[in-house]
Design a protein around this motif. Structure first.
Motif: not given
Length: 150
Positions: A9-11, A15-21, A59-65, A95-102
């Motif tokens: 699921r994490e994998k 990939i979903r996040i990469l596809m969105e970008l 579905t909501p994005v699940e970011l790595p922890s 990319c910057k927004k994702t960094a902030l979310q992480l």
């Protein structure tokens, strides 16, 4: 589970996040598709499993922890951003927004882009561990460089 391992699921979400970008500018370029396929392969996903990502799009994005996976994702996002030899503003901001979310200071995106552009002959996946170690060193030893690091 080891911090360098992850569930299927994490994998798929990765990939979903990469596809969105890759689709942020309205189209997925063949260079971007190659990068996504390469990342999926390095994650151990099979072709039929990659198709499951489509089911996750609403579905909501699940970011790595894990810190390692966060840095790995940012590195892959930047690699995807520069894969077509141009950096679109929407991709850069994603990319910057994702960094902030992480919970990572977005300035790391600039540093990663600069590093990738200066080392075009090096596959970014080969230095993931080095990028992670540098991040952890900065995070623990020098809060002045990236004062907002978690």
């Amino acid at each position: 589970m080891d911090i360098f391992e992850r569930s299927k699921r994490e994998k798929l979400h990765y990939i979903r996040i990469l596809m969105e970008l890759s689709r942020i500018d309205g189209e997925m370029h063949k260079e971007e598709l190659k990068v996504i396929k390469y990342v999926a392969l390095t994650l151990g996903l099979k072709q039929e499993e990659i198709r499951e990502v489509i089911g996750l799009l609403n579905t909501p994005v699940e970011l790595p922890s894990e810190d390692y996976h966060k840095i790995e994702l940012l590195n892959d996002l930047v690699m995807l951003t520069v894969s077509d030899n141009k950096i679109e503003i929407q991709e850069f901001l994603f990319c910057k927004k994702t960094a902030l979310q992480l919970g990572i200071h977005p300035e790391i995106i600039n540093d990663t882009i600069e590093s990738l552009l200066n080392n075009k002959n090096i596959l970014p996946h080969l230095n993931r561990r080095q990028i992670f170690d540098t991040y952890m060193s900065v995070k623990s030893q020098d809060k002045n460089v990236y004062p907002d690091l978690p």
